[in-house]
Design a protein around this motif. Structure first.
Motif, PDB file in Angstrom:
ATOM      1  N   GLN A   1      47.222  75.128 111.673  1.00 11.32           N
ATOM      2  CA  GLN A   1      47.185  74.348 111.815  1.00 11.32           C
ATOM      3  C   GLN A   1      46.140  74.558 110.161  1.00 11.32           C
ATOM      4  OE1 GLN A   1      45.262  71.926 115.075  1.00 11.32           O
ATOM      5  NE2 GLN A   1      46.789  70.638 115.003  1.00 11.32           N
ATOM      6  N   LEU A   2      45.050  75.182 110.561  1.00 11.12           N
ATOM      7  CA  LEU A   2      42.956  75.053 109.842  1.00 11.12           C
ATOM      8  C   LEU A   2      44.264  75.125 108.826  1.00 11.12           C
ATOM      9  CD1 LEU A   2      40.982  77.521 112.260  1.00 11.12           C
ATOM     10  CD2 LEU A   2      41.166  74.875 111.382  1.00 11.12           C
ATOM     11  N   LEU A   3      45.533  76.577 108.041  1.00  7.97           N
ATOM     12  CA  LEU A   3      45.162  76.428 106.594  1.00  7.97           C
ATOM     13  C   LEU A   3      45.941  75.528 106.199  1.00  7.97           C
ATOM     14  CD1 LEU A   3      46.070  78.922 104.761  1.00  7.97           C
ATOM     15  CD2 LEU A   3      47.584  79.847 105.968  1.00  7.97           C
ATOM     16  N   GLN A   4      46.679  74.484 106.708  1.00  8.96           N
ATOM     17  CA  GLN A   4      47.781  73.608 106.414  1.00  8.96           C
ATOM     18  C   GLN A   4      46.534  72.598 105.822  1.00  8.96           C
ATOM     19  OE1 GLN A   4      50.589  73.054 105.178  1.00  8.96           O
ATOM     20  NE2 GLN A   4      51.107  75.059 106.208  1.00  8.96           N
ATOM     21  N   ALA A   5      45.648  72.039 106.968  1.00  6.94           N
ATOM     22  CA  ALA A   5      44.694  71.415 107.151  1.00  6.94           C
ATOM     23  C   ALA A   5      43.696  71.301 105.342  1.00  6.94           C
ATOM     24  CB  ALA A   5      43.802  71.518 107.791  1.00  6.94           C
ATOM     25  N   GLN A   6      43.654  72.979 105.137  1.00  6.25           N
ATOM     26  CA  GLN A   6      42.893  72.992 104.255  1.00  6.25           C
ATOM     27  C   GLN A   6      43.761  72.947 103.035  1.00  6.25           C
ATOM     28  OE1 GLN A   6      41.560  77.402 104.933  1.00  6.25           O
ATOM     29  NE2 GLN A   6      40.021  76.595 106.503  1.00  6.25           N
ATOM     30  N   ARG A   7      44.614  73.284 102.624  1.00  6.27           N
ATOM     31  CA  ARG A   7      45.862  73.280 101.438  1.00  6.27           C
ATOM     32  C   ARG A   7      45.900  72.145 101.040  1.00  6.27           C
ATOM     33  NH1 ARG A   7      50.346  77.370 103.786  1.00  6.27           N
ATOM     34  NH2 ARG A   7      49.644  79.194 103.228  1.00  6.27           N
ATOM     35  N   ARG A   8      45.868  70.895 101.905  1.00  4.16           N
ATOM     36  CA  ARG A   8      46.157  69.965 101.897  1.00  4.16           C
ATOM     37  C   ARG A   8      45.076  68.852 100.689  1.00  4.16           C
ATOM     38  NH1 ARG A   8      48.670  69.330 107.023  1.00  4.16           N
ATOM     39  NH2 ARG A   8      46.360  67.654 107.282  1.00  4.16           N
ATOM     40  N   ARG A   9      43.683  69.525 101.534  1.00  3.39           N
ATOM     41  CA  ARG A   9      42.563  69.132 100.855  1.00  3.39           C
ATOM     42  C   ARG A   9      42.227  70.195  99.436  1.00  3.39           C
ATOM     43  NH1 ARG A   9      41.235  68.664 107.037  1.00  3.39           N
ATOM     44  NH2 ARG A   9      42.231  66.801 107.249  1.00  3.39           N
ATOM     45  N   SER A  10      41.197  69.764  99.128  1.00  9.57           N
ATOM     46  CA  SER A  10      40.584  70.306  97.965  1.00  9.57           C
ATOM     47  C   SER A  10      39.776  70.068  98.987  1.00  9.57           C
ATOM     48  CB  SER A  10      40.040  69.225  96.353  1.00  9.57           C
ATOM     49  OG  SER A  10      38.670  67.893  97.044  1.00  9.57           O
ATOM     50  N   PRO A  11      38.579  70.685  98.128  1.00 12.30           N
ATOM     51  CA  PRO A  11      37.178  71.363  99.063  1.00 12.30           C
ATOM     52  C   PRO A  11      36.313  70.242  98.847  1.00 12.30           C
ATOM     53  CG  PRO A  11      37.386  73.442  97.122  1.00 12.30           C
ATOM     54  CD  PRO A  11      38.773  71.920  97.128  1.00 12.30           C
ATOM     55  N   ALA A  12      35.933  69.295  98.246  1.00 11.46           N
ATOM     56  CA  ALA A  12      35.041  68.189  98.716  1.00 11.46           C
ATOM     57  C   ALA A  12      36.183  67.034  99.632  1.00 11.46           C
ATOM     58  CB  ALA A  12      35.493  67.553  97.706  1.00 11.46           C
TER      59      ALA A  12
END
Length: 711
Positions: A103-114
C-alpha cells in the motif's frame, strides 16, 4: 536435536559468544551444542531435545553485552499438513505486513516526490540540523527544510515509523518521529547519520512498523514453543483446550466510592480469576474506571501489574486515571508520544531527572569530546597510539554512562507497582527478567491477536477489557481479514469462555436514554440501563443555553431521500462525499451554535474521509471537531452530528454494512444526536431499516422536505 531461538542479541554477536553464553549461563556441555545460525540480531542453535526448554528458561531475559536477550524453544512441527493456530497467525501477520508495505509502495509510485509531500506521507528537501544522544542509546536526529521555510502539513506525527534516505543515494535508515515543530521534525534512530551536518539532502517517508511486527512474530513463536511453564498453561486456556479457573472471593471493599452492582461484580469475579478474566464494557458503562479499580485492588494484595492498551491514547487514558488515584505507576515509551501533562511520569523523564544522570550526562559529553579530539586533524604528528587511547577512553566513559543509566532505570522500574505501555511498545531489553502477577489489556478489541501475546510470557493472569460490538482491529489485507485476522483475541475468547470468564457492565453514564436504547437493543440484548444522572438530560439543561426545539429533543434523524443529495467520488481520490448532506450538517451546526452551545461541545462524524475533508472546509470553526468514526472511538461530546454519505440508485452502502462502526458513531453523543441519511439507500440493509423504524417510534424522524430552505 531441537532448535533454540535467541533474539535481541547485541550487534556483532559471534558464534563463539553464543557458545560461551550456553556453556556458562546455560550450563550445557560444549559438545552437546550443534549448528548455530546467526541472522542480524537473531540466532538458532541446535541442542538436545531434553535441553531446549531448560536452556530457554535459563537464558531468557539474561544480560549479554549489557542487553537483555530473549530465548525460547522451537515448537515441534505440526502433525501431517495441519497448520496450528500460531503458524496461521504468523502467516496472516506476514500477509498483513506485505499488504501494508505494498500500500505504501503503490502510493509512492503513483506520486512524484512533490505530490507525496502534498499527500502528507513524505517530507523532501530536508537537511540535518542537529544530532543528540537519547535514552537507551538512541540518537535524536533533527531535520528541517533546506530553504528554512516551515514544514508543510504532514501525516508524519509523533510515533510514526519512518524511513529516512538521502535524496541522491540508496542508503535508508529506520526511525520513529519523536517530536515535531513548525520548522523541524525530530526522528529517534539507532545510529548516527554518516553525512556531515548540512552536506546531504534527505527525504522522510512514512513506513510500515517492522519492529512491532517482529515482536509479534517472536511472541507467536514463543507461545507455540512453550512447554511445562505458565505460558503453556495460559496457551491451553486461550486455545480452548482447558477452561479458565477461579477461586471464590467475597466482594471487595471498593476504593473508588460509588460503583454500581455490575461493576462490583466485575471486580469481584476478575480478582477471583486464576487464568483469565474479561470485562465487556458497552459504550459509556465505565469500563476503564472498573479496570482501574481492579488494578488498585490487586496492588493492595501486593501484586505487580503490567497495564497495556493498543494505542498511546488508550494507554494515556488508563495511565491518567491510575495517577489520579495515587498509584505507583511508570509510563514506558517515548515521552513525545505521551500527553504533555503526563510526561513527567514517563520512564525517560524520571530517569533524566535522577541525580545519578548528571554524572552520566557529563561522561557522555566528555566521551563525545574525546572522540572529536581523536578524529581531529593536527599539524603535529600524534604520538603513536595516542588517538587509539583517546578512543578507548571515550568508549570506557560511554560504557560507564550507560551502566549508570541502567542502574537508574532498574531502580525506577523496581519501585513501581504498575508499568503502563502500548502492547507493541514493550521492550524486552528494558524489562529484562521482570514478571508480573497481572497483564491488563484495556481496549483489547482494537488490536489483532498477535499483539496481545507479546507481554503474555511475563504474566501469571490476564484481564482483557473491551467491547467486540464496537470497531474491530484495522486490517489492510483483505485476504488476511477473510481468514479471521480482524478477529481480536477478546472476541475469540468471548466465543470460547464468555459464559465463564466474562462480565458485562450494564449501567451507562453518558447518553440520554433515547440515544442509548437503539444500540442496547441491537447489540446488548436490551441490557443497558441509563443512570439517573443522564437518563433524561438534554442540551437545554446546560447553563446559558437557549431553549429551542433543537435543545429540547435528544435525537433527530433527517431523511434526504428524493432530495437529489447524491454521493460522489472525491476528485482525484477513491473516497466518497455528499455535498448536499455536508451543507445540511453545516446549517444544523449553526443552529446549535445559535443556542449558545460551545463549538468545543460539538462533533461531526462521517464514515468517509472525503466527507470529513469536505466538512472541515465547510465548517471551519475553531475547537469544533470533525473526524471519521475511527477517530471518535472511546470519545464523547454533548452534541454529535453524523453524515452517512451514501445515496445512490443501486442502494449500495459499502462498508457501512459493518454495523459495529455505526454502533460507535451512534453512541458518542451525550445530550443530542443528529443523523442525516438517505432512507431509500440505507433501508436496503436490515440494521438501517430498524434504525429508521426506531427513530420513527420515538418521534425523531424528519425529512429534508420539512426544511425547504435546505432544498
Amino acid at each position: 536435536m531441537a532448535l533454540l531461538h535467541l533474539d535481541a542479541l547485541p550487534p556483532r554477536t559471534t558464534k563463539g559468544t553464543i557458545v560461551r553464553l550456553l556453556t556458562q549461563v546455560g550450563e550445557i556441555d560444549k559438545q552437546r551444542i550443534g549448528v548455530i545460525g546467526i541472522q542480524g540480531r537473531t540466532a538458532t542453535v541446535e541442542v538436545p531435545d531434553t535441553w531446549a526448554a531448560r536452556l530457554a528458561k535459563k537464558l531468557d531475559g539474561t544480560e549479554l553485552a549489557n542487553r537483555h536477550i530473549r530465548a525460547w524453544p522451537a515448537a515441534a512441527p505440526s502433525a501431517g499438513n495441519r497448520e496450528d493456530h500460531f503458524e496461521r497467525m504468523i502467516r496472516l501477520l506476514e500477509m498483513e505486513g506485505d499488504a501494508e508495505a505494498e500500500q505504501l509502495l503503490q502510493a509512492q509510485r503513483r506520486r512524484s516526490p512533490a505530490q507525496a509531500e502534498k499527500a502528507g506521507t513524505t517530507l523532501i528537501n530536508l537537511i540535518l540540523r542537529d544530532e543528540a544522544p537519547g535514552l537507551g542509546g538512541r540518537v535524536l536526529v533533527t531535520l528541517g527544510k533546506k530553504s528554512r521555510e516551515p514544514l508543510p502539513w504532514t501525516r508524519l506525527g509523533i510515533g510514526s515509523p519512518v524511513l529516512l534516505s538521502e535524496q541522491e543515494g540508496d542508503e535508508r535508515w529506520r526511525g520513529v518521529v519523536s517530536y515535531r515543530a513548525s520548522h523541524t521534525i525530530e526522528v529517534a534512530m539507532s545510529q548516527l547519520l554518516p553525512a556531515e551536518e548540512g552536506k546531504s539532502t534527505y527525504r522522510l517517508d512514512l513506513s510500515s512498523d517492522e519492529i512491532s511486527r517482529q515482536r509479534q512474530r517472536v511472541a507467536m513463536e514463543q507461545a507455540r514453543g512453550a512447554t511445562a511453564d505458565r505460558l503453556s498453561k495460559l496457551r491451553s486456556v486461550f486455545l480452548g483446550e482447558t477452561a479458565p479457573a477461579s477461586q471464590p472471593q467475597a466482594a471487595p471493599a471498593i476504593f473508588a466510592g460509588s460503583m454500581n452492582d455490575s461493576q462490583v461484580e466485575a471486580i469481584r469475579s476478575s480478582l477471583a480469576a486464576e487464568d483469565l478474566a474479561m470485562i465487556h464494557g458497552p459504550p459509556g458503562t465505565g469500563k476503564t474506571t472498573t479496570v482501574v479499580e481492579i488494578i488498585r485492588q490487586a496492588v493492595a494484595r501486593g501484586e505487580k501489574i503490567l497495564a497495556c492498551a493498543p494505542s498511546n491514547m488508550a494507554v494515556d487514558n488508563l495511565f491518567e486515571k491510575l495517577l489520579a488515584c495515587g498509584a505507583s505507576v511508570v509510563r514506558l515509551g517515548h515521552p513525545a508520544r505521551v500527553m504533555p501533562e503526563l510526561r513527567t511520569h514517563t520512564l525517560d523523564l524520571m530517569v533524566d531527572d535522577h541525580d545519578d544522570m548528571r554524572i552520566a550526562k557529563k561522561l557522555t559529553r566528555d566521551a563525545h569530546a574525546a572522540f572529536a579530539r581523536a578524529g581531529r586533524h593536527t599539524r603535529a604528528k600524534p604520538v603513536p597510539g595516542e588517538r587509539q587511547s583517546q578512543r578507548e577512553e571515550a568508549k570506557s566513559m560511554l560504557e560507564d554512562a550507560r551502566r549508570l543509566e541502567r542502574q537508574v532505570v532498574r531502580q525506577i522500574l523496581d519501585g513501581a507497582d504498575i508499568l503502563c505501555s502500548t502492547l507493541t511498545g514493550l521492550n524486552g531489553e528494558l524489562l529484562g527478567r521482570r514478571s508480573f502477577d497481572w497483564l491488563v489489556v484495556d481496549e483489547a478489541c482494537q488490536t489483532t491477536e498477535p499483539t496481545c501475546w507479546i507481554p503474555l510470557p511475563r504474566c501469571e493472569r490476564v484481564l482483557l477489557a473491551g467491547d467486540h460490538c464496537q470497531l474491530p482491529p484495522t486490517v489492510v489485507s483483505r485476504e488476511a481479514s477473510k481468514e479471521g485476522f480482524a478477529v481480536s483475541l477478546f472476541e475469540r475468547l468471548m466465543d470460547l469462555h464468555g459464559e465463564q470468564a466474562s462480565h458485562r457492565l450494564t449501567v451507562q453514564y453518558r447518553m440520554h436514554e433515547q440515544i442509548m436504547d437503539f444500540s442496547s437493543q441491537q447489540f446488548y440484548e436490551s441490557s443497558l440501563v441509563a443512570d439517573e444522572s443522564v437518563r433524561e438530560h438534554l442540551l437545554h439543561d446546560l447553563p446559558d443555553i437557549e431553549q429551542s426545539e433543537a435543545t429540547f429533543s435528544p435525537v433527530e434523524f433527517v431523511d434526504t431521500a428524493g432530495a437529489g443529495y447524491d454521493e460522489e467520488l472525491e476528485p482525484d481520490g477513491e473516497s466518497r462525499r455528499n455535498l448536499g448532506e455536508a451543507e445540511l450538517i453545516r446549517r444544523k451546526v449553526q443552529a446549535l451554535l445559535d443556542t449558545g452551545l460551545a463549538a468545543a461541545d460539538i462533533a461531526i462524524i462521517a464514515p468517509y474521509a472525503a466527507q470529513v475533508r469536505l466538512l472541515r472546509e465547510l465548517v471551519d470553526i475553531d475547537r469544533l471537531e470533525v473526524d471519521t468514526v475511527d477517530g471518535f472511538q472511546g470519545r464523547e461530546k454533548e452534541a454529535v452530528l453524523i453524515s452517512l454519505v451514501r445515496s445512490n440508485a443501486s442502494a449500495e452502502i459499502g462498508f457501512l454494512a459493518d454495523v459495529r462502526r455505526m454502533n460507535v458513531a451512534l453512541t458518542r453523543a451525550r445530550r443530542k444526536l443528529v443523523v442525516v441519511g438517505d432512507s431509500a439507500t440505507l433501508g436496503s440493509h436490515l440494521f438501517y431499516q430498524q434504525m429508521i423504524d426506531y427513530f420513527e417510534q420515538i418521534g425523531a424522524y424528519h425529512t429534508v422536505w420539512e426544511e425547504p430552505d435546505l432544498l
